[in-house]
Write an enzyme that holds these catalytic residues in place. Structure first.
Site, PDB file in Angstrom:
ATOM      1  N   THR A  44      -7.842   2.851   8.328  1.00 21.20           N
ATOM      2  CA  THR A  44      -9.009   2.620   8.628  1.00 21.20           C
ATOM      3  C   THR A  44      -9.236   1.706   9.907  1.00 21.20           C
ATOM      4  OG1 THR A  44      -8.726   2.041   6.347  1.00 21.20           O
ATOM      5  CG2 THR A  44     -10.777   0.668   6.940  1.00 21.20           C
ATOM      6  N   HIS A  93       1.504   6.639   1.858  1.00 19.81           N
ATOM      7  CA  HIS A  93       1.882   6.507   2.562  1.00 19.81           C
ATOM      8  C   HIS A  93       3.567   8.095   1.663  1.00 19.81           C
ATOM      9  CE1 HIS A  93      -0.034   5.828   6.363  1.00 19.81           C
ATOM     10  NE2 HIS A  93       1.043   4.613   7.227  1.00 19.81           N
ATOM     11  N   ASN A 128       0.656  -0.701   0.263  1.00 14.49           N
ATOM     12  CA  ASN A 128       0.055   0.012   0.061  1.00 14.49           C
ATOM     13  C   ASN A 128       0.796   1.022  -0.004  1.00 14.49           C
ATOM     14  OD1 ASN A 128      -1.130   2.607   1.223  1.00 14.49           O
ATOM     15  ND2 ASN A 128      -2.664   0.993   1.455  1.00 14.49           N
ATOM     16  N   ARG A 142      -7.180  12.401   0.910  1.00 14.24           N
ATOM     17  CA  ARG A 142      -5.741  12.364   2.421  1.00 14.24           C
ATOM     18  C   ARG A 142      -4.522  12.580   1.828  1.00 14.24           C
ATOM     19  NH1 ARG A 142      -7.238   9.345   7.823  1.00 14.24           N
ATOM     20  NH2 ARG A 142      -9.007  10.920   7.425  1.00 14.24           N
ATOM     21  N   HIS A 148      -5.552   3.850  -1.826  1.00 18.88           N
ATOM     22  CA  HIS A 148      -6.615   4.466  -0.474  1.00 18.88           C
ATOM     23  C   HIS A 148      -7.193   5.023  -1.336  1.00 18.88           C
ATOM     24  CE1 HIS A 148      -9.270   3.659   2.794  1.00 18.88           C
ATOM     25  NE2 HIS A 148     -10.182   4.553   2.386  1.00 18.88           N
ATOM     26  N   GLU A 201      -9.094   0.845  -2.601  1.00 14.30           N
ATOM     27  CA  GLU A 201     -10.052   0.426  -1.504  1.00 14.30           C
ATOM     28  C   GLU A 201     -10.612   2.130  -2.155  1.00 14.30           C
ATOM     29  OE1 GLU A 201      -6.820   0.402   1.802  1.00 14.30           O
ATOM     30  OE2 GLU A 201      -5.784  -1.752   1.408  1.00 14.30           O
ATOM     31  N   ARG A 213      -9.828   7.784  -0.778  1.00 16.83           N
ATOM     32  CA  ARG A 213     -10.815   8.372   0.784  1.00 16.83           C
ATOM     33  C   ARG A 213     -11.649   9.469   0.025  1.00 16.83           C
ATOM     34  NH1 ARG A 213      -9.136   6.470   6.248  1.00 16.83           N
ATOM     35  NH2 ARG A 213     -10.390   7.608   6.583  1.00 16.83           N
TER      36      ARG A 213
HETATM   37  N1  PXP Z   1      -5.692  -2.940   4.599  1.00 18.57           N
HETATM   38  C1  PXP Z   1      -6.849  -2.190   4.028  1.00 18.57           C
HETATM   39  C2  PXP Z   1      -8.040  -2.950   3.701  1.00 18.57           C
HETATM   40  C3  PXP Z   1      -6.438  -1.033   4.711  1.00 18.57           C
HETATM   41  O1  PXP Z   1      -7.515  -0.177   4.513  1.00 18.57           O
HETATM   42  C4  PXP Z   1      -4.464  -1.015   5.396  1.00 18.57           C
HETATM   43  C5  PXP Z   1      -4.842   0.512   5.078  1.00 18.57           C
HETATM   44  O2  PXP Z   1      -5.232   1.750   4.299  1.00 18.57           O
HETATM   45  C6  PXP Z   1      -4.338  -1.464   4.756  1.00 18.57           C
HETATM   46  C7  PXP Z   1      -4.362  -2.706   4.261  1.00 18.57           C
HETATM   47  C8  PXP Z   1      -2.923  -1.545   4.946  1.00 18.57           C
HETATM   48  O3  PXP Z   1      -2.602  -1.266   6.595  1.00 18.57           O
HETATM   49  P1  PXP Z   1      -1.395  -0.590   7.451  1.00 18.57           P
HETATM   50  O4  PXP Z   1      -0.861   0.826   6.702  1.00 18.57           O
HETATM   51  O5  PXP Z   1      -1.073  -0.712   8.521  1.00 18.57           O
HETATM   52  O6  PXP Z   1       0.033  -1.657   7.185  1.00 18.57           O
END
Ligand code: PXP
Length: 244
Positions: A101, A10, A7, A49, A43, A70, A45
């Site tokens: 989330t 960030h 993901n 953000r 994601h 997402e 949103r």
């Molecule tokens: N899976 C889903 C559905 C999420 O919403 C997120 C966070 O956006 C993640 C995985 C990844 O989580 P993390 O950033 O804590 O590894």
């Protein structure tokens, strides 16, 4: 074999903190793919953000593996997804005030909007995954509403330690086994680090992990490719513990 999706939200958060054009989440996605990630998760949103609409469009053109978008089950997001056509949609609950989330979807409570997204996914040919707690009722409801995959929320497991964490790991295992019995693919994610991912990767029916925060955090010290490879090695340690 377990799919490891990174993901990259960030990276966009860091870019947005200064309003600069860098670091580019699309470039980050390409580095992750080159370092062996099996897919890229992002994601979009409601408050934009982290990734923005333009990032989603550029990502679609650049990703050579799997694009997992997402999103919340809203008409706005459904229209965007229909246009962009990610490979996978993961529906997540969304509250504006939350830092990330925080909980899983209430599939029974949100049956109607989820069913609308499921029907769009069938029409367009997008795989649908639902982000839920490892709760047997939510798993059954996910199957009933037409999901192909569930992503089990590992946040609780990650917050705990010692015996309580082992109890939560068994709850994840039971949920994963039940989902697989129902014919669902099983993913997991949220809060995973190079250390706590090992236990989750040891759960036999789990075929996919979605990891963001800790990969980007590790990248500050190890570089992004190094962080992806470090996570892959940890995941493989968990898979090896599954036995033959
Ligand atoms: N899976 C889903 C559905 C999420 O919403 C997120 C966070 O956006 C993640 C995985 C990844 O989580 P993390 O950033 O804590 O590894």
């Amino acid at each position: 074999m377990i799919r490891f999706h990174v993901n990259i939200d960030h990276v966009a958060t860091l870019r947005n903190a200064r309003g600069t054009a860098y670091p580019d989440p699309v470039f980050a996605a390409q580095i992750c793919e080159q370092a062996g990630a099996d897919g890229i998760t992002l994601h979009l949103r409601e408050d934009r953000r982290h990734v923005k609409d333009d990032d989603v469009a550029r990502m679609r053109a650049a990703i050579g593996t799997v694009m997992n978008l997402e999103m919340a089950a809203t008409d706005e997001m459904t229209a965007i997804a229909r246009r962009v056509k990610p490979d996978v949609i993961t529906l997540v609950p969304e509250r504006r005030q939350e830092r990330t989330t925080e909980g899983g979807l209430d599939v029974m409570g949100a049956r109607e909007p989820i069913a609308k997204v499921a029907s769009m996914c069938r029409e367009v040919g997008i795989k649908l995954s639902l982000f839920i707690a490892p709760d047997l009722e939510q798993i059954a409801a996910s199957k009933a509403v037409g999901a192909e995959q569930v992503e089990l929320h590992t946040g609780e497991y990650c917050h705990l330690s010692g015996p309580a964490q082992r109890v939560e790991l068994e709850r994840l295992r039971a949920g994963a086994v039940r989902a697989a019995e129902l014919g669902l693919e099983v993913a997991a994610g949220h809060g995973l680090t190079r250390h706590n991912v090992i236990g989750v990767a040891g759960i036999v029916p789990i075929v996919e992990l979605n990891i963001g925060h800790a990969v980007i955090a590790d990248a500050v010290f190890d570089g992004l490719a190094g962080a992806v490879r470090g996570f892959r090695a940890a995941i493989e340690r968990g898979v090896a513990a599954r036995g033959p």
